[in-house]
Write a protein that holds these residues in place. Sequence first.
Motif, short mmCIF file in Angstrom:
data_model
loop_
_atom_site.label_atom_id
_atom_site.label_comp_id
_atom_site.label_asym_id
_atom_site.label_seq_id
_atom_site.Cartn_x
_atom_site.Cartn_y
_atom_site.Cartn_z
N PHE A 1 -5.08 3.79 -9.71
CA PHE A 1 -6.03 4.18 -8.67
C PHE A 1 -5.79 5.63 -8.27
O PHE A 1 -4.65 6.06 -8.16
CB PHE A 1 -5.88 3.29 -7.43
N SER B 1 0.85 3.11 -8.64
CA SER B 1 -0.54 3.27 -8.18
C SER B 1 -1.53 2.42 -8.95
O SER B 1 -2.69 2.30 -8.55
CB SER B 1 -0.96 4.74 -8.28
N LEU C 1 -8.10 1.12 6.09
CA LEU C 1 -8.85 -0.12 5.86
C LEU C 1 -8.04 -1.33 6.30
O LEU C 1 -8.59 -2.27 6.88
CB LEU C 1 -9.23 -0.24 4.37
N GLN C 2 -6.72 -1.31 6.06
CA GLN C 2 -5.87 -2.43 6.51
C GLN C 2 -5.98 -2.61 8.02
O GLN C 2 -6.08 -3.72 8.51
CB GLN C 2 -4.41 -2.18 6.14
N ARG D 1 -7.09 3.06 1.69
CA ARG D 1 -6.72 1.65 1.90
C ARG D 1 -5.88 1.47 3.16
O ARG D 1 -5.89 0.39 3.76
CB ARG D 1 -5.96 1.12 0.69
N VAL E 1 -8.13 6.99 -3.05
CA VAL E 1 -8.47 5.57 -2.84
C VAL E 1 -7.30 4.86 -2.15
O VAL E 1 -7.49 4.08 -1.21
CB VAL E 1 -8.82 4.88 -4.17
N LEU E 2 -6.09 5.15 -2.62
CA LEU E 2 -4.90 4.54 -2.02
C LEU E 2 -4.73 4.96 -0.57
O LEU E 2 -4.33 4.15 0.27
CB LEU E 2 -3.66 4.90 -2.84
N HIS F 1 0.83 -1.21 0.00
CA HIS F 1 0.00 0.00 0.00
C HIS F 1 0.86 1.26 0.00
O HIS F 1 0.56 2.22 -0.73
CB HIS F 1 -0.96 0.00 1.18
#
Length: 119
Positions: A94, A91, A105-106, A102, A98-99, A81
Amino acid sequence: MAYPWHLYLMGTIYIIGGILHFIKPKVYLRIMPQYLPFHKPLVLLSGLAEIILGFGLFFKVTKDFSIYGIIAMLAVFLLVHFYMLSSEKASAGFPKWVLLLRLPLQFALMYWAFIYLKV
């Protein structure tokens, strides 16, 4: 004792994700950090790990081991990531936002796994 349905959902998500490493390895090869060697074996190994850990969630004897394995795997995946944030090519097309999303989100996925240690 039966596990909650969402533990089975999590296991299924990891199994499907792992299978995708074998079906669409090019997707994962594109986002592999250049400083890591042996890209294709690492993609396949990470897919196999996701499959094994996903199935491991379904059995009492392997559930906790799988949870710790998933948390460790997600921590290692943070390298990917951060690498994807490093350049336009990395990337994979993306958008930056969005990156950036993430990353938390991890940690949410790590927490989702962690809560099942008490089940």
